[in-house]
Scaffold this motif. Sequence first.
Motif, PDB file in Angstrom:
ATOM      1  N   UNK A 271    -105.327  51.990  12.014  1.00 20.69           N
ATOM      2  CA  UNK A 271    -105.039  50.692  12.621  1.00 20.69           C
ATOM      3  C   UNK A 271    -104.056  50.846  13.766  1.00 20.69           C
ATOM      4  N   UNK A 272    -104.355  50.203  14.893  1.00 20.84           N
ATOM      5  CA  UNK A 272    -103.472  50.313  16.036  1.00 20.84           C
ATOM      6  C   UNK A 272    -102.789  48.973  16.302  1.00 20.84           C
ATOM      7  N   UNK A 273    -101.489  49.026  16.640  1.00 23.91           N
ATOM      8  CA  UNK A 273    -100.765  47.769  16.863  1.00 23.91           C
ATOM      9  C   UNK A 273    -100.794  47.349  18.339  1.00 23.91           C
ATOM     10  N   UNK A 274    -101.380  48.203  19.196  1.00 26.63           N
ATOM     11  CA  UNK A 274    -101.506  47.874  20.614  1.00 26.63           C
ATOM     12  C   UNK A 274    -102.995  47.705  20.931  1.00 26.63           C
ATOM     13  N   UNK A 275    -103.354  46.591  21.535  1.00 21.49           N
ATOM     14  CA  UNK A 275    -104.776  46.310  21.747  1.00 21.49           C
ATOM     15  C   UNK A 275    -105.328  47.014  22.983  1.00 21.49           C
ATOM     16  N   UNK A 276    -104.570  46.981  24.071  1.00 16.14           N
ATOM     17  CA  UNK A 276    -105.110  47.450  25.341  1.00 16.14           C
ATOM     18  C   UNK A 276    -104.255  48.587  25.881  1.00 16.14           C
ATOM     19  N   UNK A 277    -104.886  49.760  26.057  1.00 22.25           N
ATOM     20  CA  UNK A 277    -104.170  50.924  26.568  1.00 22.25           C
ATOM     21  C   UNK A 277    -105.224  51.899  27.066  1.00 22.25           C
ATOM     22  N   UNK A 278    -104.788  52.894  27.820  1.00 25.92           N
ATOM     23  CA  UNK A 278    -105.695  53.993  28.155  1.00 25.92           C
ATOM     24  C   UNK A 278    -105.075  55.313  27.720  1.00 25.92           C
ATOM     25  N   UNK A 279    -105.932  56.268  27.385  1.00 23.20           N
ATOM     26  CA  UNK A 279    -105.477  57.598  26.987  1.00 23.20           C
ATOM     27  C   UNK A 279    -106.333  58.623  27.717  1.00 23.20           C
ATOM     28  N   UNK A 280    -105.731  59.770  28.048  1.00 22.08           N
ATOM     29  CA  UNK A 280    -106.510  60.817  28.712  1.00 22.08           C
ATOM     30  C   UNK A 280    -107.283  61.647  27.695  1.00 22.08           C
ATOM     31  N   UNK A 281    -106.643  61.966  26.578  1.00 23.30           N
ATOM     32  CA  UNK A 281    -107.359  62.720  25.538  1.00 23.30           C
ATOM     33  C   UNK A 281    -107.120  62.101  24.168  1.00 23.30           C
ATOM     34  N   UNK A 282    -108.025  62.399  23.253  1.00 22.39           N
ATOM     35  CA  UNK A 282    -107.958  61.913  21.881  1.00 22.39           C
ATOM     36  C   UNK A 282    -107.859  63.139  20.984  1.00 22.39           C
ATOM     37  N   UNK A 283    -106.821  63.172  20.145  1.00 21.70           N
ATOM     38  CA  UNK A 283    -106.577  64.343  19.313  1.00 21.70           C
ATOM     39  C   UNK A 283    -106.665  63.957  17.846  1.00 21.70           C
ATOM     40  N   UNK A 284    -107.450  64.689  17.118  1.00 21.62           N
ATOM     41  CA  UNK A 284    -107.646  64.386  15.711  1.00 21.62           C
ATOM     42  C   UNK A 284    -107.326  65.636  14.904  1.00 21.62           C
ATOM     43  N   UNK A 285    -106.335  65.518  14.017  1.00 22.37           N
ATOM     44  CA  UNK A 285    -106.006  66.676  13.178  1.00 22.37           C
ATOM     45  C   UNK A 285    -106.190  66.296  11.717  1.00 22.37           C
ATOM     46  N   UNK A 286    -106.416  67.305  10.900  1.00 25.33           N
ATOM     47  CA  UNK A 286    -106.500  67.072   9.465  1.00 25.33           C
ATOM     48  C   UNK A 286    -105.088  67.216   8.932  1.00 25.33           C
TER      49      UNK A 286
END
Lengths: 280, 280
Positions: free
Chosen positions: B239-254
Motif C-alpha cells: 500500500x502506498x500513501x502517495x498517489x501521484x509520483x514518478x520513479x526511474x526504476x522499480x526494485x523488488x527484493x525478497x
Amino acid sequence: MKTRRSDRLVDMTNYLLTQPRKLVSLTQFAKRYDSAKSSISEDLSILKRTFQERGIGLLETLPGAAGGARFIPYMLPEEAQTFINELVDEVNDETRVLPGGYVFLSDLLGRPEILKRVGRLLATQYINEDIDAVMTAATKGVPVAQAVAQELNVPFVIVRNDSKITEGPTMSVNYLTGSSKRVEKMELSRRSLPTGSRVLVVDDFMKAGGTIKGMMSLVGEFEGTVVGAAVFAEGRVSERVVAKYTSLIHVDTLSSDGTGITVTPGNYETEVYENNNLND
Amino acid sequence: MKTRRSDRLVDMTNYLLTQPRKLVSLTQFAKRYDSAKSSISEDLSILKRTFQERGIGLLETLPGAAGGARFIPYMLPEEAQTFINELVDEVNDETRVLPGGYVFLSDLLGRPEILKRVGRLLATQYINEDIDAVMTAATKGVPVAQAVAQELNVPFVIVRNDSKITEGPTMSVNYLTGSSKRVEKMELSRRSLPTGSRVLVVDDFMKAGGTIKGMMSLVGEFEGTVVGAAVFAEGRVSERVVAKYTSLIHVDTLSSDGTGITVTPGNYETEVYENNNLND
C-alpha cells in the motif's frame, strides 16, 4: 552525414564541457561528425582559444592522429576574487549568526549557481592532481562534494555519524571533535570506496578540523592517499588539528552573545594563486 | 572587440548551458560580443538546430529586438530509455541486496555522469512547470535534489530528522513512516524556503511513501504548492500513501532472506512520454 563547422562547434562544446577531464580522441570526433581529422583539429583550436579568452577553462589538446582533447575546468584569478568577495558580502550579515556562534549557510549551499562556481574553484586547485574520489561528511558537506566531483568527473562518497541499514558493511574510525573534545565515530560503506584511492576531502564548515582529520584517517583505513582538504568556510579557533587545507571564506563570530560577525576571504587565493600552489 | 561567429557559437553554447531556463536577451548577447542583433539571431538558429539534432535540449527563442533565448534541458525518449535500462542492469545485482530487503544504491548516487542524467530526466518531466525550489530529505536524497535543481536552475532545500544547531529556527511536521507506522518528526529551516513557493519533492528511494508525504505536508506548512514528487527508485509495497509520483526504476527484493532481486523500469516513461504528461 557530414556536418557543418558551426554545428560541430556547438556540439563539441557541449560534449567536452559535460565530460570534464576525459580525453576525447580525434577519431571519436571524426566518426561522430563524419569529418576529416584535420577539420576537427581546426575546430579544437577555435574551442581552445575561446575557452581561454572567455575564462571557461582549459582545453588540453594532444597533437597527432592519435591525439584528442580534454576539457579541464579552471577559474581565472579575477573571477575567483570576484566570486569570493561576493560570498564574503553575502555571509557578512548579522542575521546569519545563530546562538553558540554558528552561522547559517544552508541557503548558499543550496544554490546551483554558487555550487557550480565552488566546484570550478576547488577543481582549479587540483588541476594537476590525479583524484579518484571526493569524500565528505553528511549532511551539509554533500553539496560541496557533489559540486567539485562533477568538475573533476569522479565519484563522491558520504561519511556518516549514524549507521544506516541501507549502507551494508562499513569501515569506521573514532575521532576527536576538535572544539568540544568529544570522541565520536564516523563510518563509510565498504563498497563506496575502492582501496588505494586518491581522495580529496571536503566539507562545508571547519572549526578545529576534527571532522576533516577523522575523514583523513578513514582514507587511511581504506589504504588510500589524501590528496588535499578544502572547505567552503572556516571559523576562528585557537588551535587547529589539520595543518594543510584551503578555505574560500573565513567567518568569525562573537560566540558569547551571538551577534557580531566578521567575514573575510579564506586562504584559497593566497595558497592557490599567489603561491602558485596549483599542486603541480 | 567584435567577435567571429565561430567564437560566439562556442561561448554562447557554454553561456546558455550553464544558465538553464534563464532568458538571455539579444541585447545582452549583442553587448557581450559587440555584434549586431541580426548576427546573434542567426547564431541562435544554429544553436537551436544543433541542440535539437543532438538531443542536448531545447533552445526557446523569443523573436524581435526585445527577444532572446532560453536553454531548456530536455531528454529525448530514446536517450531516457537507454539510460533507464542501464540503471536497471546496474541495480539488478544480488550483491546489492542487504539484510531486511534494503538495496545498496549509494555508489550510483555518487557518480556525476549518472546524476547529471537523473537531473536532466526529472527536469524534462517538469519542462512546462514553474518551480521555485526542490525539496528532499537528508542524506541520500541530496544528490538527486542537487542534480535536478541544477537543471531547473532553482535552489534546493534539505529536510532533516535531527534538529541541528546550525539551522536556526525551523518548521516541523510529524509524519507516519509508511512501512513501519512509526511517528517521526521532520523539520526544515524557516529561512531556507520562502512562503508560497512552488516545490518539487524528490528522494532517492520510496517504499510506502511516508517521507514523501511528510515533505508534502511540510510544503503546506510553508504555504507552498507541491508541483510533483519524483524518486530515483521505488520498492515494492502492498500500500502506498502517495498517489501521484514518478520513479526511474522499480526494485523488488525478497526481504525474508535478503537475496533475490528483480529490477524493472519505474513508471517514468509511461507517465511522462507515453501519456504525454509533460505537465503542460
